[in-house]
Design a protein around this motif. Structure first.
Motif, PDB file in Angstrom:
ATOM      1  N   ASP A  74      -7.743   3.177   2.063  1.00  0.00           N
ATOM      2  CA  ASP A  74      -6.303   3.063   1.866  1.00  0.00           C
ATOM      3  C   ASP A  74      -5.574   4.370   2.152  1.00  0.00           C
ATOM      4  N   LEU A 116       0.832  -1.210   0.000  1.00  0.00           N
ATOM      5  CA  LEU A 116       0.000   0.000   0.000  1.00  0.00           C
ATOM      6  C   LEU A 116       0.865   1.257   0.000  1.00  0.00           C
ATOM      7  N   ASP A 173      -2.562   4.924   4.768  1.00  0.00           N
ATOM      8  CA  ASP A 173      -1.281   5.442   4.300  1.00  0.00           C
ATOM      9  C   ASP A 173      -0.823   6.643   5.116  1.00  0.00           C
TER      10      ASP A 173
END
Length: 330
Positions: free
Chosen positions: A282, A185, A286
């Protein structure tokens, strides 16, 4: 001890307020200008107090009367609609609303706390049912507990200690499945041609930050129509303050932020607080990785990720720090 109570956004702070909070290395949200901005965007009355002993400030407190305005979305500072409990808490943060002079011993902290509680009772009268000290960690119990005071455990804080020499070492220390997912990711979002990743930048677009904050909080409440946004003026003042920075994903074509996390300098490291996103999960994950990367690179001792989502935060390596609430009925 003598306590001066004031209403941020409705009158000036006592002389020496900003000097005291800066000498105590408090996060920037304690400063008068930020408290004013927080008060004007808050649905609940906000109050703060400076406790002095022999003419010298020894403690500062901040919180709000825990009531819901009945008719108005915004009310003038210091106006309450119905009785409630006064909640000691720093607005727009996961931090305690108590600040003591460095070196003040347990007896002094107890005396300063009691002086503030008495002042709140005098100021608010019958509409204040008592004081609830939120965000209490175990070392504070010595000067907050006492006869007729009630304590209960609340959601623990997630604290991530910096114990890695590099980001590669961080990933290597994770369980295999988690390591593969998070490293992939981190790499994928960093290489996304449609995104710009910014770490520890001093400013963000105030209007878009306000919108992202509101969208995120609306996702996590059963009453999204009741979510009041942080005003753009709040972010504008943060942009002009030291001790605050942002981790941001921006859309490359428009330059607009699509997710962000606000990070504040505190003694011992950083704390995260206001966050916002209109992107997927995501991007949220992150942001944690970008903060961990920056923490390792700059040698920051730790980062506090706040309460809630305990399993998720522990999967990043954070550890739970117990917290309590201490109630003082009047």
């Amino acid at each position: 001890m003598r306590t001066e109570i004031f209403t941020p956004g409705g009158g000036p702070a006592p002389d020496g307020w900003d000097a005291f909070v800066r000498n105590g290395r408090a996060c920037v949200l304690w400063e008068e200008e930020l408290l004013d901005a927080a008060a004007w965007g808050n649905r609940r009355p906000l109050f703060a107090g400076l406790v002095g002993d022999a003419g010298e400030p020894v403690a500062a407190f901040c919180g709000r009367l825990g009531v819901r305005p009945v008719a108005q979305r915004f009310r003038p500072p210091g106006r309450a609609a119905v009785p409630g409990w006064f909640q000691v808490h720093l607005p727009n943060s996961f931090s305690a609303g108590r600040l003591y002079a460095p070196g003040l011993d347990t007896a002094g902290r107890r005396a300063a706390t009691r002086a503030f509680e008495r002042a709140v009772r005098r100021r608010l009268g019958a509409r204040c049912l008592g004081v609830v000290h939120l965000d209490v960690e175990s070392p504070e119990l010595a000067h907050l507990e006492g006869p007729l005071r009630l304590r209960r455990a609340t959601a623990p804080n997630a604290l991530l200690h910096n114990r890695w020499p590099s980001m590669d070492a961080y990933f290597a220390g994770l369980p295999r499945g988690r390591r593969r997912r998070l490293s992939a990711l981190h790499e994928r979002i960093g290489a996304d041609p449609d995104l710009v990743v910014e770490t520890a930048v001093p400013a963000i677009d105030p209007v878009h930050a306000s919108r992202l904050d509101q969208l995120t909080r609306m996702k996590h409440t059963s009453r999204p129509g009741g979510v009041v946004p942080l005003l753009p003026s709040y972010f504008d003042r943060l942009n002009r303050s030291s001790g605050a920075s942002y981790f941001v994903h921006r859309d490359k074509s428009s330059g607009r932020p699509v997710s962000f996390d606000l990070v504040l300098d505190v003694p011992g490291g950083w704390v995260t607080t206001v966050t916002g996103s209109d992107g997927g999960r995501d991007l949220y994950l992150d942001l944690y990785l970008r903060e961990i990367d920056r923490m390792i690179t700059t040698g920051v001792p730790s980062v506090g990720l706040g309460p809630g989502m305990r399993q998720l935060k522990e999967s990043f390596g954070a550890r739970a720090v117990p917290r309590h609430a201490v109630a003082v009925p009047f």
